[in-house]
Structures are given as structure tokens and as C-alpha cells.
Design a protein around this motif. Structure first.
Motif, PDB file in Angstrom:
ATOM      1  N   SER A  54     -11.612  48.313  48.397  1.00 48.74           N
ATOM      2  CA  SER A  54     -12.228  48.243  47.074  1.00 48.74           C
ATOM      3  C   SER A  54     -11.247  48.046  45.940  1.00 48.74           C
ATOM      4  O   SER A  54     -10.046  48.271  46.077  1.00 48.74           O
ATOM      5  N   VAL A  55     -11.809  47.647  44.815  1.00 49.67           N
ATOM      6  CA  VAL A  55     -11.147  47.717  43.509  1.00 49.67           C
ATOM      7  C   VAL A  55     -12.095  48.471  42.575  1.00 49.67           C
ATOM      8  O   VAL A  55     -13.300  48.526  42.815  1.00 49.67           O
ATOM      9  N   GLY A  56     -11.546  49.050  41.523  1.00 46.99           N
ATOM     10  CA  GLY A  56     -12.382  49.704  40.514  1.00 46.99           C
ATOM     11  C   GLY A  56     -12.753  51.131  40.811  1.00 46.99           C
ATOM     12  O   GLY A  56     -13.574  51.718  40.093  1.00 46.99           O
ATOM     13  N   ALA A  57     -12.166  51.745  41.853  1.00 44.52           N
ATOM     14  CA  ALA A  57     -12.545  53.119  42.201  1.00 44.52           C
ATOM     15  C   ALA A  57     -12.225  54.095  41.077  1.00 44.52           C
ATOM     16  O   ALA A  57     -13.005  55.019  40.796  1.00 44.52           O
ATOM     17  N   GLU A  58     -11.084  53.923  40.420  1.00 41.22           N
ATOM     18  CA  GLU A  58     -10.716  54.845  39.344  1.00 41.22           C
ATOM     19  C   GLU A  58     -11.727  54.794  38.208  1.00 41.22           C
ATOM     20  O   GLU A  58     -12.094  55.826  37.635  1.00 41.22           O
ATOM     21  N   THR A  59     -12.191  53.593  37.890  1.00 37.68           N
ATOM     22  CA  THR A  59     -13.197  53.447  36.828  1.00 37.68           C
ATOM     23  C   THR A  59     -14.499  54.118  37.221  1.00 37.68           C
ATOM     24  O   THR A  59     -15.140  54.801  36.410  1.00 37.68           O
ATOM     25  N   ASP A 112     -16.203  45.479  44.624  1.00 42.92           N
ATOM     26  CA  ASP A 112     -15.968  45.829  43.218  1.00 42.92           C
ATOM     27  C   ASP A 112     -16.819  47.043  42.860  1.00 42.92           C
ATOM     28  O   ASP A 112     -18.038  46.937  42.701  1.00 42.92           O
ATOM     29  N   LEU A 113     -16.191  48.189  42.736  1.00 42.50           N
ATOM     30  CA  LEU A 113     -16.909  49.427  42.433  1.00 42.50           C
ATOM     31  C   LEU A 113     -17.147  49.625  40.938  1.00 42.50           C
ATOM     32  O   LEU A 113     -17.829  50.580  40.547  1.00 42.50           O
ATOM     33  N   ALA A 114     -16.622  48.740  40.115  1.00 42.57           N
ATOM     34  CA  ALA A 114     -16.784  48.888  38.664  1.00 42.57           C
ATOM     35  C   ALA A 114     -17.094  47.535  38.022  1.00 42.57           C
ATOM     36  O   ALA A 114     -16.374  47.086  37.126  1.00 42.57           O
ATOM     37  N   PRO A 115     -18.173  46.889  38.442  1.00 45.62           N
ATOM     38  CA  PRO A 115     -18.513  45.607  37.824  1.00 45.62           C
ATOM     39  C   PRO A 115     -18.843  45.786  36.345  1.00 45.62           C
ATOM     40  O   PRO A 115     -19.455  46.788  35.943  1.00 45.62           O
ATOM     41  N   ALA A 116     -18.439  44.812  35.532  1.00 47.12           N
ATOM     42  CA  ALA A 116     -18.613  44.922  34.080  1.00 47.12           C
ATOM     43  C   ALA A 116     -20.078  45.064  33.693  1.00 47.12           C
ATOM     44  O   ALA A 116     -20.408  45.704  32.683  1.00 47.12           O
ATOM     45  N   GLN A 117     -20.977  44.489  34.496  1.00 45.31           N
ATOM     46  CA  GLN A 117     -22.406  44.526  34.155  1.00 45.31           C
ATOM     47  C   GLN A 117     -22.972  45.946  34.142  1.00 45.31           C
ATOM     48  O   GLN A 117     -24.049  46.186  33.580  1.00 45.31           O
TER      49      GLN A 117
END
Length: 739
Positions: free
Chosen positions: A260-265, A581-586
Motif C-alpha cells: 500500500s501507499v497512504g497508510a499514514e494518512t 491507495d489507502l488515502a485517495p484524494a476523493q
């Protein structure tokens, strides 16, 4: 003298196409007439199981209310008054009127609505899509915005693949968390597992657990562990589960880094949603939430499964994202015993997506500015699209196996809007509440009267299985296959019926050869091509034992494919970075809304929350005309009400009650039961008939969707989902009681 009559009887192996398990069936046919349907004991997946709906289907097949001839609305007649006409009369008039609309207003003013049965009709799906593509329509609508579109959008945001629907691996999980689903009745929608009760029981027998989170003690909750939750509390619960897993250091960091990416967010977003902060929205003791989070993280293999209940709330897309995120954070995504990713057998959705079709947010709707979901708009805006003047106004509508007046929101408003269309054509088995407003109702074939192979749902199974079925029966009366009707309308209207661009590209060589040989191209040309070039295909003889249409036609009980496996994430993800993507902008605005909702108090004018429920002997809005399925005193529409709420409203069991929301009012029967938690009312959907079906009309009942709002601001934005779960309502006693 005695006269001997020769009776010809035969049996045919087929499969049911009412719902997702696609159970194997044996049809007994005598002198061309269906005598019975029974479960197929030799079917490798369903193994002798079939539900009451499939077994009762002969009553639909032979229903005297069934439409068997083309019907034209009587000019100046009463609503729903039709006259029989010939196919030539109907098709010629439809083609002339369609051509005039195209020449005057363009193809962008023509639309289509397709119902749930289209998902089990591969040829109808392909050719309906081909006609809409040829027209360049700006209007496609489906039941998806009342069912599953939020799941598709979540997959697009997470994986970059909108056609991917992850599913729990029931073969060996140690802990299955079920949210917003009742698989013992729905037969595990989103997971093809006909004998689902046995699979769930096997989890427990092997020392595992099945935990069902639901405001109602459903049939599945009664059989396993039940955690009662406030209606539409799933987003808050999932956020709290992730918060606990993160706070207590229980996340699988290796899986997070690898997948994944975006886990911290994401973890920062859930930080405010402690179990104590969300208890007012979930109704679940914080200690129970913490214990469940720890158990999920500690289980050797765990799976999280949500379905319709999680798809129809105020934060529907976010909920589907959080379901997969919870699996990933605990190391259970894309692994056996956890949550698996599917691999289509007839991959036309995947092929279309790779070719740039079937996308998300490629354009916005005229009303409400909603993003498209696989080229469709929310059904909630269909009435406004008809009644609002301007460029692109919806003026003509084809309805294929659908009944949005009952299945969508604001049925009365939609019914009134349909009267303003310049042309409406429906293909169906019955005159229903929607198509009684049509100019033409054309007789469609049942699933027993057409050749078929399953497509999308095959991928969502731990035990993939694909089966071809011949047509068991000749079409009754003058019924015709939907694809043939669309093909003929296009020909008579002078429309070049070409396939969608992605399909045209892959079939061009075959179509060129067919044209030179004078052979007509049919949907089966494309189906065979996709089968043979798909992941299990024979590659036109290069792969021994691979699939082709010829092979499937020769295999009476279909073909079991290699079992679903883990390790497919890299094949599925289409983001440039190759990870989930664990933190999509949408989702940024959704997190803001969810945080704000923590402080929102219930409106005292509507203190209760209504949820839907499935019934074993119902299938949405179209099987209430079967005498067998409607037999029994308890086969009536009823609102399940907690005795405490009933007492507060002065309601007794069996009373007629009035349910009022900000959007509408219905009356139904009170069924007092403690299976629903205090403050919750549960009502089945699909009732309230008033059209061309005798048994269904006599059954009475109410259309609960009239309580749901069609206002643009009340429709979930990301996927265009109608809010059908957790509707704020008021309960009152109405005059009299139903005996």
C-alpha cells in the motif's frame, strides 16, 4: 378403441439465473413444456442445493400474467391499457420514432435503464450496450445505484480497477466478520457460494468464528455470533476498529509496506474515531469494539465481508474502502483464508476497462454533477433528467428487465416523469409498475428460453466454476431474446450497430472474415473470443484443456477452474505506483463529513431508523406473482418493530402502522419482535405492486423506497448511491388492523 399418445420427456442440465449462486438445476420437459425444476445433485458447486425461488420458477415460466406478445399502449386509454400488435408493427413504429428523435435531438437524449436480471444475461448485456454505444447516449441508469456501485467505486479508488470485487475466502478463514449482509438468505451476494450455510458452519466447526454485525438479529446472526449496531453505523465501527489496531500497534507493517501507499494518512484520519467517540453512532460497547479489533489482528487468517447493507448508507463508498483497508492493515488482503481478488473467466469488463471504457468520473451528470460509474448515472436523478429542459434532456428510454418505480427512490415522482417521455420501450416478462407507462412492452425470454454462460460473478468465488447452458425451452408465445430485439430495432432505424470500441478492436479480424463469408456476427462471436483469449482460454488450440465455447457446450455440468489464490494484487492494481491507495484524494471530503457526523444529533421529528431486509422467498420486485412463494399467512409485507418502540407509539402486533420520513409516507403491518434493536425498524423492499400481476397486486404491501430521498443533496456523491439504509422515520398507529 384406445388411442395411444406418444409423450416425449427429456431432462436438461442448466443453471438458475435468479441470483448470484447460479445453482445447478435439472429441468424436466415434456412435449416442449416445462414440468419441473429440481436441484442438480451432480453439479460440482451447488451439489444438489437450490433455493425456493429457483424451484418455484415454473410458475413464472407458465404465469398467465406473463407478457407473450408485443403490446402497444392504447392511444387515449387508461394507464396500463395495452393492445396486442405484431412484431413488425411494433418494431417499425419504434424505429421510426427513434430515428425522428435522433435526427431532431441527437443520440444523447436517448437512455436506458437495466435491472438486476441483466447481470445474468450475457447476450442481452452486450447488445444493449452496443445499441447505446451506437447512439452515443448520455443517459444510462441501472439498479447499481441502489445496490453495488459504491463497492465498484471503492475498488477504483483503492486498486485503480473498477471491475474488481474482492471477496472473503470461506475455505479456511479463522475469523469472518460480516457487516450489512445476511448470507443465509441472500446466498452470500458478492460471493458465489451456493452452499454458504455449510461453509460458514465449517469455519466454526474448525475452531473459527463468524461474527455478524447487524441492527437486526438476522437469520445469519441467529446462527452465529451477533453484534448489534445502530443503523448505518458501519463507517464509524470500521474507523474505530482501524483506530484500535493502529493505537495498540497491531497493524501488519510488512503488509502495509509491501501492498500500500497512504497508510499514514488513513491512520491519521481514523485517530479521532476511538470506540468511546463512536459509541453514540454504533451503539456498541467500546470494550466489545476493542476486543473485536484485537481478535481480527490476532487471527491467523481473517476476512471482512460487507454487502448491500454497507453499500446503501450515507457514507457508502467510504465504508467499502474501509472494509478492504481493515483487511490489508491486518495482513489479510490478497491471501488464502483472508480476502481474495477475482479473475474473470469471460473478461469483457476487464477488457473494456483496460481499453479505457467502463471508467469512473470520466464525465459528470447534467443534474447534480455526479461522476459516472461505468458510464451510468444515479437512478435517483432520472426523473429530473426527464423533466428538466435543456441540452441533453432525456427524451426516450429503453427499460430492460427493470422496475425503477419500485426499485429506485421517489417512485411516484418517477412514474409522473415517465409520462413526459417522447418514447419509452420496455423488454420484460410482465407489465410492471414502471413499464405500464411505456409506449411498448415487448415480450422477453426467460432464462430457460435462452442459451447462456455466466460472466462477472464467476470471479467472486473461492471455487470458480463456469457452465454453459442451452436453451431449455423454445420461447413461449412470441417472446424473443433481448439481443435480437435490439439488433432489429437498430437495423430498421438505420443505426449501424457496432460494438463498443474495445470490443470492436478485438473482434475486427473475426468480423471481417464473417462478413466476407456472409455469416452474421452475434454476441456469441465475442463471448467465444473472450473465453478463448481470457485467463483460462485455450488460446485457439495453443493451450490444451483451455476454455472455449465449444468445450463448454460439451460439458454438461460445466468446468471447475483452478481454486482462487492469493498473490494476485500486482495483477489487479492499475495505479502507476502499483500499490493499493489507502488515502485517495476523493475521500478527503468524506472524512470531513464523517467527523462532523460524530456531533450530529437525531432529528426528534424522525427518531427511529429504517433498514431493509431480504426475504428468502422474494427477489427484489419481480417474484411476488408466484402463488407458491406467496403462500402462507406470514407472506405479507410487515415492518419489524421492537416491542418497546411499538409501546411508545401505541402500536400492537398486526396493527396498520404509518411510517413517515422527510421524503414520504407509507402504511404497512406491524410485526413486533425483539430481533431488531430498539430504535430500528426493518422492512423488506420490492413490495407495493399495482400493475399487471394478479397475485402480487393482491398481496398488498408498501414500497419502502418511497421513504428515501431523491434530492441531489441526499444522494451519496461518490457513487450516486440512494440512501436506503438508516432512513430517519417516525412511527404512528394508523386506523384499523390487518387480520
Amino acid at each position: 378403441m384406445f388411442q395411444y399418445v406418444r409423450v416425449t420427456q427429456r431432462t436438461v442440465s442448466t443453471y438458475c439465473r435468479i441470483c448470484e449462486p447460479l445453482c445447478g438445476m435439472i429441468a424436466t420437459v415434456e412435449d416442449g413444456r416445462l414440468i419441473s425444476l429440481r436441484p442438480d445433485d451432480e453439479h460440482p458447486l451447488s451439489q444438489g442445493y437450490a433455493c425456493p425461488k429457483g424451484l418455484a420458477f415454473p410458475e413464472v415460466q407458465h404465469d398467465p400474467d406473463r407478457v407473450l406478445h408485443p403490446l402497444r399502449r392504447v392511444a387515449g386509454g387508461a394507464l396500463g391499457e395495452f393492445e396486442q400488435v405484431s412484431w413488425d408493427e411494433a418494431l417499425d413504429d419504434i424505429a421510426v420514432r427513434l430515428r425522428a428523435l435522433l435526427d431532431t435531438h441527437g443520440g444523447g437524449t436517448v437512455g436506458q435503464f437495466f435491472g438486476n436480471p441483466v447481470g445474468f444475461n450475457i447476450t442481452g448485456t452486450l447488445w444493449a450496450g452496443a445499441l447505446m454505444t451506437a447512439l452515443g447516449t448520455g443517459h444510462q441508469y441501472s439498479v447499481g445505484s441502489q445496490d453495488i456501485n459504491s463497492r465498484y467505486v471503492a475498488s477504483k479508488l483503492l486498486y485503480g480497477s473498477i471491475s474488481q470485487v474482492p471477496f472473503p475466502d470461506l475455505r479456511g478463514t479463522d475469523l469472518l466478520l460480516v457487516l450489512g449482509a445476511n448470507p443465509l438468505v441472500s446466498r452470500a451476494s458478492g460471493v458465489r457460494a451456493p452452499r454458504v450455510k455449510e461453509h460458514l458452519s465449517a469455519i466454526v466447526a474448525g475452531g473459527g468464528r463468524v461474527v455478524v454485525v447487524d441492527p437486526r438479529r438476522s437469520e445469519t446472526a441467529k446462527a452465529f455470533e451477533h453484534v448489534s449496531i445502530e443503523p448505518d453505523g458501519d463507517a464509524f465501527l470500521l474507523a474505530s476498529l482501524i483506530q484500535v489496531v493502529a493505537e495498540e500497534g497491531l497493524v501488519d507493517q510488512e503488509a502495509i509496506d509491501r501492498q500500500s501507499v497512504g497508510a499514514e494518512t488513513l491512520l491519521a484520519a481514523v485517530a479521532p474515531f476511538t470506540p468511546e467517540a463512536t459509541v453514540a453512532r454504533t451503539g456498541i460497547d467500546p470494550d466489545v469494539v476493542r476486543s473485536l479489533a484485537r481478535d481480527l489482528a490476532a487471527a491467523p487468517r481473517a476476512a471482512v465481508y460487507g454487502r448491500t447493507g454497507t453499500c446503501l448508507g450515507e457514507h457508502a463508498t467510504l465504508v467499502s474502502v474501509l472494509i478492504d483497508a481493515l483487511a490489508l492493515l491486518t495482513g489479510n488482503l490478497d491471501r488464502e483464508g483472508g480476502v481474495l481478488l477475482g479473475q474473470a473467466v469471460v473478461p469483457f469488463e476487464e477488457t473494456a476497462e483496460k481499453a479505457g471504457r467502463l471508467g469512473y468520473d470520466t464525465r459528470r451528470s447534467r443534474i447534480g454533477g455526479f461522476p459516472d460509474v461505468m458510464d451510468t448515472w444515479p437512478a435517483a436523478i432520472m426523473a429530473d433528467e426527464i423533466t428538466t429542459p435543456g441540452e441533453g434532456q432525456l427524451r426516450a428510454l429503453f427499460v430492460l428487465a427493470g422496475n425503477p418505480v419500485l426499485s429506485s427512490v421517489d417512485g411516484p415522482g418517477l412514474a409522473a416523469a415517465l409520462e413526459q417521455l417522447d418514447l419509452m420501450v420496455a423488454l420484460d416478462l410482465y407489465v410492471n409498475e414502471t413499464n405500464r407507462h411505456a409506449d411498448y412492452v415487448l415480450p422477453a425470454t426467460t432464462w430457460l428460453e435462452r442459451e447462456d454462460v455466466p460472466f462477472a460473478i464467476v470471479a467472486s468465488s473461492p471455487w470458480p466454476h463456469v457452465q454453459h447452458t442451452p436453451a431449455v425451452l423454445e420461447p413461449a408465445g412470441e417472446a424473443r431474446a433481448e439481443w435480437e430485439v435490439f439488433d432489429e430495432i437498430a437495423r430498421r432505424a438505420g443505426i449501424s450497430l457496432f460494438l463498443p470500441s474495445w470490443a470492436a478492436a478485438v473482434t475486427r479480424p473475426l468480423r471481417t472474415l464473417a462478413r466476407r463469408a456472409g455469416v452474421r456476427v452475434t454476441p456469441w462471436t465475442l463471448v467465444d473470443l473472450l473465453l478463448r483469449t481470457g485467463p483460462h482460454g485455450d488460446r485457439f488450440g495453443l493451450r490444451r484443456g483451455g476454455l472455449s465455447l465449444k468445450r463448454l457446450r460439451a460439458e454438461r455440468h460445466g468446468v471447475m477452474l483452478p481454486p482462487a489464490r492469493g498473490g494476485r494484487l500486482a495483477e489487479v492494481v492499475r495505479h502507476p505506483h502499483g500499490k493499493v491507495d489507502l488515502a485517495p484524494a476523493q475521500l478527503a471530503a468524506e472524512w470531513d463529513r464523517l467527523r462532523s457526523a460524530l456531533e450530529v444529533e437525531a432529528d426528534p421529528a424522525y427518531p427511529l431508523r429504517m433498514i431493509g431486509l431480504r426475504e428468502m422467498r422474494s427477489q427484489n420486485s419481480w417474484m411476488h406473482n408466484s402463488p407458491t412463494l406467496m403462500k402462507g399467512r406470514n407472506r405479507r409485507h410487515a415492518a419489524r418493530i421492537h416491542p418497546g418502540d411499538a409501546a411508545a407509539a401505541g402500536v400492537a402486533d398486526g396493527d396498520t402502522v404509518r411510517l413517515t420520513s422527510a421524503a414520504g409516507v407509507i402504511e404497512t403491518v406491524a410485526l413486533l419482535t425483539d430481533e431488531v434493536r430498539r430504535g430500528t425498524i426493518a422492512c423488506p423492499h420490492g413490495w407495493g405492486h399495482a400493475a399487471g400481476w394478479t397475485v402480487a397486486n393482491a398481496a398488498g404491501g408498501a414500497n419502502t423506497n418511497e421513504l428515501a430521498s431523491a434530492r441531489v443533496e441526499d444522494v451519496e456523491f461518490l457513487a450516486g448511491m440512494a440512501r436506503l439504509n438508516g432512513i430517519p422515520v417516525r412511527l404512528e398507529s394508523a386506523v384499523g388492523a390487518v387480520g
